[in-house]
Scaffold this motif. Structure first.
Motif, PDB file in Angstrom:
ATOM      1  N   ASP A  74       0.827  -1.212   0.000  1.00  0.00           N
ATOM      2  CA  ASP A  74       0.000   0.000   0.000  1.00  0.00           C
ATOM      3  C   ASP A  74       0.858   1.258   0.000  1.00  0.00           C
ATOM      4  OD1 ASP A  74      -2.266   1.552  -0.013  1.00  0.00           O
ATOM      5  OD2 ASP A  74      -2.581   1.443   2.163  1.00  0.00           O
ATOM      6  N   TRP A  75       1.780   1.345  -0.959  1.00  0.00           N
ATOM      7  CA  TRP A  75       2.507   2.577  -1.170  1.00  0.00           C
ATOM      8  C   TRP A  75       1.867   3.332  -2.336  1.00  0.00           C
ATOM      9  CZ3 TRP A  75       8.550   1.825  -0.566  1.00  0.00           C
ATOM     10  CH2 TRP A  75       8.824   1.398   0.741  1.00  0.00           C
ATOM     11  N   VAL A  76       2.303   4.543  -2.577  1.00  0.00           N
ATOM     12  CA  VAL A  76       1.651   5.410  -3.555  1.00  0.00           C
ATOM     13  C   VAL A  76       2.329   5.290  -4.918  1.00  0.00           C
ATOM     14  CG1 VAL A  76       1.021   7.781  -4.122  1.00  0.00           C
ATOM     15  CG2 VAL A  76       1.010   7.026  -1.725  1.00  0.00           C
ATOM     16  N   VAL A  77       1.539   4.975  -5.946  1.00  0.00           N
ATOM     17  CA  VAL A  77       2.027   4.940  -7.330  1.00  0.00           C
ATOM     18  C   VAL A  77       1.353   6.071  -8.097  1.00  0.00           C
ATOM     19  CG1 VAL A  77       2.189   3.617  -9.459  1.00  0.00           C
ATOM     20  CG2 VAL A  77       2.393   2.448  -7.244  1.00  0.00           C
ATOM     21  N   LYS A  78       2.171   6.994  -8.600  1.00  0.00           N
ATOM     22  CA  LYS A  78       1.622   8.143  -9.314  1.00  0.00           C
ATOM     23  C   LYS A  78       2.635   8.649 -10.333  1.00  0.00           C
ATOM     24  CE  LYS A  78      -0.591  12.637  -8.432  1.00  0.00           C
ATOM     25  NZ  LYS A  78      -0.971  13.623  -7.369  1.00  0.00           N
ATOM     26  N   GLY A  80       4.222   7.206 -12.679  1.00  0.00           N
ATOM     27  CA  GLY A  80       5.375   6.338 -12.900  1.00  0.00           C
ATOM     28  C   GLY A  80       6.328   6.236 -11.737  1.00  0.00           C
ATOM     29  N   ILE A  81       5.967   6.805 -10.600  1.00  0.00           N
ATOM     30  CA  ILE A  81       6.858   6.860  -9.442  1.00  0.00           C
ATOM     31  C   ILE A  81       6.201   6.185  -8.241  1.00  0.00           C
ATOM     32  CG2 ILE A  81       8.017   8.431  -7.822  1.00  0.00           C
ATOM     33  CD1 ILE A  81       8.254  10.426 -10.140  1.00  0.00           C
ATOM     34  N   LEU A  82       6.985   5.471  -7.474  1.00  0.00           N
ATOM     35  CA  LEU A  82       6.548   4.792  -6.260  1.00  0.00           C
ATOM     36  C   LEU A  82       7.057   5.579  -5.053  1.00  0.00           C
ATOM     37  CD1 LEU A  82       5.485   2.295  -4.660  1.00  0.00           C
ATOM     38  CD2 LEU A  82       7.714   1.226  -5.085  1.00  0.00           C
ATOM     39  N   THR A  83       6.147   5.977  -4.162  1.00  0.00           N
ATOM     40  CA  THR A  83       6.524   6.774  -2.998  1.00  0.00           C
ATOM     41  C   THR A  83       6.162   6.039  -1.720  1.00  0.00           C
ATOM     42  OG1 THR A  83       6.197   8.824  -4.235  1.00  0.00           O
ATOM     43  CG2 THR A  83       6.263   9.002  -1.835  1.00  0.00           C
ATOM     44  N   VAL A  84       7.058   6.109  -0.747  1.00  0.00           N
ATOM     45  CA  VAL A  84       6.875   5.424   0.532  1.00  0.00           C
ATOM     46  C   VAL A  84       5.618   5.932   1.236  1.00  0.00           C
ATOM     47  CG1 VAL A  84       7.844   5.086   2.835  1.00  0.00           C
ATOM     48  CG2 VAL A  84       9.342   5.033   0.832  1.00  0.00           C
ATOM     49  N   ASN A  85       4.840   4.988   1.769  1.00  0.00           N
ATOM     50  CA  ASN A  85       3.737   5.298   2.662  1.00  0.00           C
ATOM     51  C   ASN A  85       4.102   4.723   4.021  1.00  0.00           C
ATOM     52  OD1 ASN A  85       1.383   5.578   4.115  1.00  0.00           O
ATOM     53  ND2 ASN A  85       0.133   4.272   2.790  1.00  0.00           N
ATOM     54  N   LYS A  86       4.649   5.565   4.895  1.00  0.00           N
ATOM     55  CA  LYS A  86       5.195   5.054   6.154  1.00  0.00           C
ATOM     56  C   LYS A  86       4.116   4.424   7.038  1.00  0.00           C
ATOM     57  CE  LYS A  86       5.216   9.587   8.468  1.00  0.00           C
ATOM     58  NZ  LYS A  86       6.089  10.616   9.094  1.00  0.00           N
ATOM     59  N   LYS A  87       2.846   4.850   6.871  1.00  0.00           N
ATOM     60  CA  LYS A  87       1.765   4.262   7.664  1.00  0.00           C
ATOM     61  C   LYS A  87       1.514   2.811   7.277  1.00  0.00           C
ATOM     62  CE  LYS A  87      -0.667   8.631   8.507  1.00  0.00           C
ATOM     63  NZ  LYS A  87      -1.938   9.378   8.328  1.00  0.00           N
ATOM     64  N   ALA A  88       1.846   2.466   6.033  1.00  0.00           N
ATOM     65  CA  ALA A  88       1.611   1.106   5.535  1.00  0.00           C
ATOM     66  C   ALA A  88       2.748   0.160   5.872  1.00  0.00           C
ATOM     67  CB  ALA A  88       1.386   1.132   4.028  1.00  0.00           C
ATOM     68  N   GLY A  89       3.876   0.683   6.304  1.00  0.00           N
ATOM     69  CA  GLY A  89       5.006  -0.169   6.652  1.00  0.00           C
ATOM     70  C   GLY A  89       5.812  -0.613   5.449  1.00  0.00           C
ATOM     71  N   ALA A 237      10.010   1.362   4.888  1.00  0.00           N
ATOM     72  CA  ALA A 237       9.329   2.599   5.276  1.00  0.00           C
ATOM     73  C   ALA A 237       9.817   2.921   6.677  1.00  0.00           C
ATOM     74  CB  ALA A 237       7.818   2.411   5.249  1.00  0.00           C
ATOM     75  N   HIS A 238      10.812   3.768   6.761  1.00  0.00           N
ATOM     76  CA  HIS A 238      11.504   3.961   8.040  1.00  0.00           C
ATOM     77  C   HIS A 238      10.619   4.603   9.098  1.00  0.00           C
ATOM     78  CE1 HIS A 238      14.483   5.672  10.897  1.00  0.00           C
ATOM     79  NE2 HIS A 238      15.162   4.594  10.591  1.00  0.00           N
ATOM     80  N   GLY A 239       9.721   5.487   8.664  1.00  0.00           N
ATOM     81  CA  GLY A 239       8.805   6.097   9.621  1.00  0.00           C
ATOM     82  C   GLY A 239       9.330   7.343  10.292  1.00  0.00           C
ATOM     83  N   ASP A 240      10.463   7.910   9.805  1.00  0.00           N
ATOM     84  CA  ASP A 240      10.941   9.150  10.397  1.00  0.00           C
ATOM     85  C   ASP A 240      10.071  10.324   9.923  1.00  0.00           C
ATOM     86  OD1 ASP A 240      12.011  10.425   7.998  1.00  0.00           O
ATOM     87  OD2 ASP A 240      13.606   8.937   8.051  1.00  0.00           O
ATOM     88  N   PRO A 241      10.184  11.482  10.546  1.00  0.00           N
ATOM     89  CA  PRO A 241       9.283  12.594  10.208  1.00  0.00           C
ATOM     90  C   PRO A 241       9.591  13.287   8.889  1.00  0.00           C
ATOM     91  CG  PRO A 241      10.866  13.275  11.880  1.00  0.00           C
ATOM     92  CD  PRO A 241      11.047  11.798  11.699  1.00  0.00           C
ATOM     93  N   SER A 242      10.654  12.888   8.207  1.00  0.00           N
ATOM     94  CA  SER A 242      11.027  13.543   6.956  1.00  0.00           C
ATOM     95  C   SER A 242      10.018  13.234   5.853  1.00  0.00           C
ATOM     96  CB  SER A 242      12.418  13.076   6.518  1.00  0.00           C
ATOM     97  OG  SER A 242      13.379  13.393   7.492  1.00  0.00           O
ATOM     98  N   VAL A 243      10.053  14.026   4.811  1.00  0.00           N
ATOM     99  CA  VAL A 243       9.224  13.778   3.638  1.00  0.00           C
ATOM    100  C   VAL A 243       9.633  12.439   3.028  1.00  0.00           C
ATOM    101  CG1 VAL A 243       8.549  14.678   1.384  1.00  0.00           C
ATOM    102  CG2 VAL A 243       9.076  16.257   3.252  1.00  0.00           C
ATOM    103  N   PRO A 244       8.694  11.557   2.667  1.00  0.00           N
ATOM    104  CA  PRO A 244       9.057  10.220   2.185  1.00  0.00           C
ATOM    105  C   PRO A 244       9.771  10.242   0.836  1.00  0.00           C
ATOM    106  CG  PRO A 244       6.704  10.607   1.930  1.00  0.00           C
ATOM    107  CD  PRO A 244       7.243  11.738   2.738  1.00  0.00           C
ATOM    108  N   ILE A 245      10.624   9.257   0.630  1.00  0.00           N
ATOM    109  CA  ILE A 245      11.397   9.176  -0.604  1.00  0.00           C
ATOM    110  C   ILE A 245      10.636   8.366  -1.651  1.00  0.00           C
ATOM    111  CG2 ILE A 245      13.485   9.230   0.813  1.00  0.00           C
ATOM    112  CD1 ILE A 245      14.057   6.392  -0.196  1.00  0.00           C
ATOM    113  N   SER A 246      11.134   8.396  -2.876  1.00  0.00           N
ATOM    114  CA  SER A 246      10.465   7.736  -3.994  1.00  0.00           C
ATOM    115  C   SER A 246      11.410   6.792  -4.725  1.00  0.00           C
ATOM    116  CB  SER A 246       9.932   8.787  -4.980  1.00  0.00           C
ATOM    117  OG  SER A 246       8.994   9.645  -4.350  1.00  0.00           O
ATOM    118  N   PHE A 247      10.809   5.850  -5.472  1.00  0.00           N
ATOM    119  CA  PHE A 247      11.554   4.856  -6.244  1.00  0.00           C
ATOM    120  C   PHE A 247      10.986   4.754  -7.657  1.00  0.00           C
ATOM    121  CE2 PHE A 247      11.870   3.588  -1.818  1.00  0.00           C
ATOM    122  CZ  PHE A 247      13.189   3.192  -1.678  1.00  0.00           C
TER     123      PHE A 247
END
Length: 255
Positions: A74-78, A80-89, A237-247
């Protein structure tokens, strides 16, 4: 028949020895087995013909939740990019792998905040061996003008092996990992037969040169091996307060 084979082998050996004695270059030519044909991608980042594409920019159908393998990732795909959803683990591949070549691209957000380990922290686990942070982690972190402990910086085998260089680009730019992974082997009684080894290139710069791992990643205490077989690849998904990274552009070649 056995005598015939032995006689033939002896004859071939003698013939090769004679060619060597004569200085004939054919004596050292090997014609088989013939390597398989692999068609490269259009660029070094593109998947070759025998690769398994793990993320092509459209879906996460090759991935599941690490916390519950029966649930989709349950990460975000938008776009063409995959972005971490830290709430989903954490997420991991449905397929398990042993030895492989892995390519992935990642981006630290331009508006990243924090410092040290709280600056775009993530990781790729080369063999996910449990629901927690278990496995063998190559650290992902913004180390462009950001100081942290050296066995926890970008490209380290986390808490084990210091990278040979810091090849980080500044936040907002896409970066690449190209990783060669040789999984550990275990005896039938669970003891270690041969340790894991890894080679890591970051943005084309060698950071880990076929290094030998001391065991699976641990946050506290020394690394240790526990017997396992083929395992999924995991993204953290590290869960730190920073803006999540993408892949993006993630593919693997089984070796």
């Amino acid at each position: 028949m056995k005598k015939y084979v032995l006689t033939t082998c002896m004859a071939l050996t003698m013939a090769a020895s004679q060619l060597l004695a004569q200085g004939d270059p054919k004596a050292t030519e090997v014609w088989s087995p013939v390597p398989k044909i692999v068609t490269p991608g259009k660029t070094a980042a593109d998947a070759p013909s025998d690769a398994i594409v793990l993320f092509d920019g459209t879906s996460l159908d090759k991935w599941v939740s690490t916390n519950d393998n029966t649930k989709p990732a349950d990460w975000v795909v938008k776009k063409g990019i995959l972005t971490v959803n830290k709430k989903a683990g954490n997420i991991q591949t449905k397929q398990s792998f042993t030895d492989y070549q892995l390519h992935l691209e990642w981006r630290i957000p331009k508006n990243i905040t924090g410092e040290g380990q709280l600056r775009g922290n993530s990781g790729v686990f080369l063999a996910s061996t449990g629901a927690g942070d278990l496995g063998y982690e190559i650290q992902i972190l913004d180390c462009y003008n950001n100081t942290t402990y050296v066995n926890g910086q970008t490209g380290s085998v986390y808490k084990q092996l210091i990278p040979l260089a810091n090849a980080c680009k500044q936040p907002g730019e896409w970066q690449t990992y190209d990783i060669i992974w040789t999984a550990p082997r275990f005896n039938t009684d669970g003891s270690l037969k041969s340790p894991a080894r890894v080679t890591v290139l970051h943005n084309g710069v060698l950071l880990q040169n076929n290094v030998e791992l001391k065991g699976a990643t641990t946050y506290i205490g020394a690394p240790v091996y526990k017997a396992h077989g083929a395992s999924p690849i995991k993204l953290q998904a590290h869960g730190d307060p920073s803006v999540p990274i993408s892949f993006k552009n993630i593919w693997v070649r089984e070796l």
